[in-house]
Design an enzyme around this catalytic site. Structure first.
Site, PDB file in Angstrom:
ATOM      1  N   GLU A  11     -11.079  -1.697   9.764  1.00 25.40           N
ATOM      2  CA  GLU A  11     -10.871  -2.920   9.386  1.00 25.40           C
ATOM      3  C   GLU A  11      -9.903  -3.293  10.301  1.00 25.40           C
ATOM      4  OE1 GLU A  11      -8.622  -5.808   6.516  1.00 25.40           O
ATOM      5  OE2 GLU A  11      -9.852  -4.260   5.316  1.00 25.40           O
TER       6      GLU A  11
ATOM      7  N   GLU B 180       1.330  -1.892   4.867  1.00 22.44           N
ATOM      8  CA  GLU B 180       0.617  -2.553   3.952  1.00 22.44           C
ATOM      9  C   GLU B 180       0.607  -2.120   2.607  1.00 22.44           C
ATOM     10  OE1 GLU B 180      -4.177  -4.595   3.782  1.00 22.44           O
ATOM     11  OE2 GLU B 180      -3.440  -3.293   5.670  1.00 22.44           O
TER      12      GLU B 180
END
Length: 452
Positions: free
Chosen positions: A74, A151
């Site tokens: 991604e 993240e």
């Protein structure tokens, strides 16, 4: 009526269907000669469009040695292609006022862009280029590794996210569905360029790619744009192979044997607020009772008039945020109730959540409450259709999950057909399954001794 997407093939290998909605929206489906499927919904008067490229592969499909690869991809697909650098990708959309993003799920991965209708060619070119022609350089893998670790660290600092992850593990057990979508920090540190690239080559193929678009567009023009982008990438344009089969569905099995046995899980955190999740197995994504589940979620915790909102927040002031939720997958699902509260009030909040669930299953609900639940679900469905991104996503789910297209009028009819007896029966079935209680807060394992 729903349109079966598996029985529309014509003699030339193209598949398409037109469905006129009450507002004139038009849904069409075409399989391109190379095997890529294109679904669009033309919305008259719309001045924007959202385009997405989807593969029916998510974190649950990763082998042990490639955990985290789906999420890694991604990120990496934005780092550059054979034609564009990462900066080129960003500039192409920024200069037309568009935005792009991606989403990794447990069963799908998508890359999407929203632009003005006139700039849809830009979105098609950029998104298709990313999906078909990512270069996946070793230096980008190493560089993005740090970004993903940051993240994950941010998610670990969000106690509600932590509670949701532990709840999935408690309900699904030690299975791919119980693992975090983004992988663990150790998974990301171990990920190699070869493993990520192999995952990309195996799954990002013409017969597995679905392109969906909604808004101000014309179907044939979108097909031409996608065909051109795929040809530019060197993807095959000859005889179309059969699409990859949909993930095997298991409707109606509420409690597969592999699930965890339920119980209490505490995660000790030095926080001012505790996060409470109570629930268990839910319905699969294709279970016909999903309309009933939607009404049940609305009645128990879908709005300000819902049961747990009234009991936990309005009457007792025990929480600011409290809600019900569910998630469905091909062969599994979960259902739960959430509240964030002062740590000292956890036992009381857990008791109230469990009590409202049990009261619904035991005593049922009145016609007024049923009407509110159906109305809330219907309203959220229709209001969501104001967003071209939501329409685009519905097309993808029709193709990848359900194998059929269900229009808004049909969906509203299914919601209106839900009865009080349906809701009560499902509430009871959920209640009888193994239940899990997850609490994140300043507790040790012995402090939270509340039976779920």
């Amino acid at each position: 009526m729903p349109v079966d997407l598996t029985t529309l093939e014509g003699p030339d290998g193209w598949l398409e269907h037109d469905a006129a909605g009450r507002a004139g929206a038009r849904v069409r489906r075409t399989r391109l000669p190379g095997g890529v499927r294109v679904l669009t919904e033309q919305v008259p008067g719309a001045r924007s469009a959202t385009l997405g490229a989807w593969v029916g592969v998510g974190s649950r499909d990763e082998a042990d040695h490639e955990r985290g690869s789906t999420h890694f991809l991604e990120h990496l697909l934005f780092k550059g292609t054979r034609r564009r650098s990462a900066m080129d990708i960003a500039v192409a959309l920024d200069e037309v006022g568009g935005d792009a993003n991606a989403a990794t799920g447990k069963e799908t991965t998508s890359y999407y862009a929203r632009v003005l209708d006139a700039d849809l060619p830009v979105a098609v070119d950029v998104v298709c280029d990313m999906v078909t022609s990512a270069v996946l350089r070793a230096e980008d893998v190493d560089g993005e590794r740090g970004v993903i670790l940051e993240e994950l660290a941010a998610a670990e600092d969000d106690d509600e996210d932590v509670a949701q992850e532990r709840f999935a593990l408690a309900v699904h057990g030690d299975t791919p569905l119980g693992r975090p979508i983004g992988g663990t920090p150790d998974d990301i540190r171990r990920a190699t360029r070869d493993a990520v690239a192999d995952h990309y080559r195996r799954h990002y193929v013409p017969e597995g790619l679905v392109v969906t678009a909604a808004g101000g567009l014309e179907h044939d023009a979108v097909c031409d744009l996608v065909s051109g982008a795929l040809a530019e990438a060197g993807w095959p344009v000859g005889d179309a192979p059969d699409p990859l089969p949909r993930r095997a569905a298991t409707a109606g099995r509420l409690v597969p044997s592999r699930r965890g046995p339920g119980g209490v899980v505490t995660v000790e955190r030095d926080t001012e607020q505790a996060h409470v999740l109570l629930g268990g197995p839910g319905l699969t994504a294709t279970d016909e009772r999903r309309w009933v589940m939607g009404v049940l979620v609305a009645v128990l915790g879908g709005g300000m008039s819902s049961r747990i909102f009234q009991e936990v927040r309005e009457k007792r002031g025990l929480a600011y945020s409290t809600y019900a939720f569910d998630a469905g997958y091909a062969d599994d699902g979960l259902f739960g109730l959430y509240a964030g509260c002062t740590p000292a009030r956890v036992p009381e909040v857990v008791e109230l959540l469990a009590e409202q669930w049990a009261l619904l299953a035991r005593d049922g609900l009145g016609e007024d409450e049923l009407r509110r639940g159906r109305g809330q679900l219907s309203g959220s469905l229709v209001l969501g259709m104001e967003d071209s991104g939501a329409r685009m996503t519905r097309l993808a789910r029709a193709e990848l999950v359900h194998g059929r297209w269900t229009g808004v009028d049909e969906a509203l009819g299914r919601i209106a057909a839900v009865t009080a007896d349906d809701v009560v029966a499902l509430a009871g079935e959920l209640l009888d399954a193994p239940r899990s209680l997850v609490v994140v807060g300043p507790f040790d394992d012995d402090l939270v001794a509340v039976a779920p």
